[in-house]
Design a protein around this motif. Sequence first.
Motif, PDB file in Angstrom:
ATOM      1  N   ILE A  64      10.086 -11.415  -6.950  1.00  0.00           N
ATOM      2  CA  ILE A  64       8.684 -11.023  -6.717  1.00  0.00           C
ATOM      3  C   ILE A  64       8.113 -11.781  -5.524  1.00  0.00           C
ATOM      4  O   ILE A  64       7.421 -11.203  -4.682  1.00  0.00           O
ATOM      5  N   LYS A  67       9.502 -10.169  -2.461  1.00  0.00           N
ATOM      6  CA  LYS A  67       8.902  -8.854  -2.228  1.00  0.00           C
ATOM      7  C   LYS A  67       7.487  -8.976  -1.685  1.00  0.00           C
ATOM      8  O   LYS A  67       7.091  -8.238  -0.789  1.00  0.00           O
ATOM      9  N   ILE A  68       6.703  -9.900  -2.222  1.00  0.00           N
ATOM     10  CA  ILE A  68       5.330 -10.087  -1.748  1.00  0.00           C
ATOM     11  C   ILE A  68       5.340 -10.608  -0.314  1.00  0.00           C
ATOM     12  O   ILE A  68       4.534 -10.183   0.518  1.00  0.00           O
ATOM     13  N   CYS A  71       6.479  -7.624   1.949  1.00  0.00           N
ATOM     14  CA  CYS A  71       5.784  -6.349   1.793  1.00  0.00           C
ATOM     15  C   CYS A  71       4.649  -6.211   2.813  1.00  0.00           C
ATOM     16  O   CYS A  71       3.844  -7.112   3.002  1.00  0.00           O
ATOM     17  N   LYS A  74       0.728  -3.444   0.377  1.00  0.00           N
ATOM     18  CA  LYS A  74       0.479  -4.053  -0.931  1.00  0.00           C
ATOM     19  C   LYS A  74       0.198  -3.009  -2.010  1.00  0.00           C
ATOM     20  O   LYS A  74       0.473  -3.223  -3.175  1.00  0.00           O
ATOM     21  N   GLU A  76       1.654  -0.049  -2.371  1.00  0.00           N
ATOM     22  CA  GLU A  76       2.938   0.443  -2.870  1.00  0.00           C
ATOM     23  C   GLU A  76       3.592  -0.579  -3.795  1.00  0.00           C
ATOM     24  O   GLU A  76       4.187  -0.223  -4.809  1.00  0.00           O
ATOM     25  N   LEU A  77       3.485  -1.854  -3.434  1.00  0.00           N
ATOM     26  CA  LEU A  77       4.042  -2.905  -4.284  1.00  0.00           C
ATOM     27  C   LEU A  77       3.332  -2.942  -5.632  1.00  0.00           C
ATOM     28  O   LEU A  77       3.971  -3.065  -6.674  1.00  0.00           O
TER      29      LEU A  77
END
Length: 136
Positions: A64, A67-68, A71, A74, A76-77
């Motif tokens: 996570i 990914k953050i 990314c 935000k 889409e996340l």
Amino acid sequence: MKQKNLRLEYTKIKDIVIAILLSIWIIIPLLKMIKCTSLFTVIYEYKFMEIACIIGTCFFAIDIYNKIKKCENKKELLKAMIPIIILGLYLCWTLVSCIFASNKESAFYGTSGRRDGYVTYLIYAGFFLSAFSISS
């Protein structure tokens, strides 16, 4: 290029470790049957579940974070993390219920035979997060 290979290697190792942990979790009922039918008196299947949950949750937290960090969109996340948000809300609601329960020990730890309390919910949530973070 070196960083991409390192990231790919981490992903492979993470997936293998999580697959092994989840496979052993599937075998735990067999361990319980062996425990009941043989001379083995000590098999710590619940402790294994706790350890596997912690390892899987750590892998999930690292994923996570990555990914953050990477990314750009935000929204889409956030859309991809809807199951995790629902799980978090459910665990918060269950925690509130356990806090206001009349028998707090049973609410948090369950009975000695079933262990169906809040701690077990956290373990199952850890297994879910582990499975959710498998990338291949």
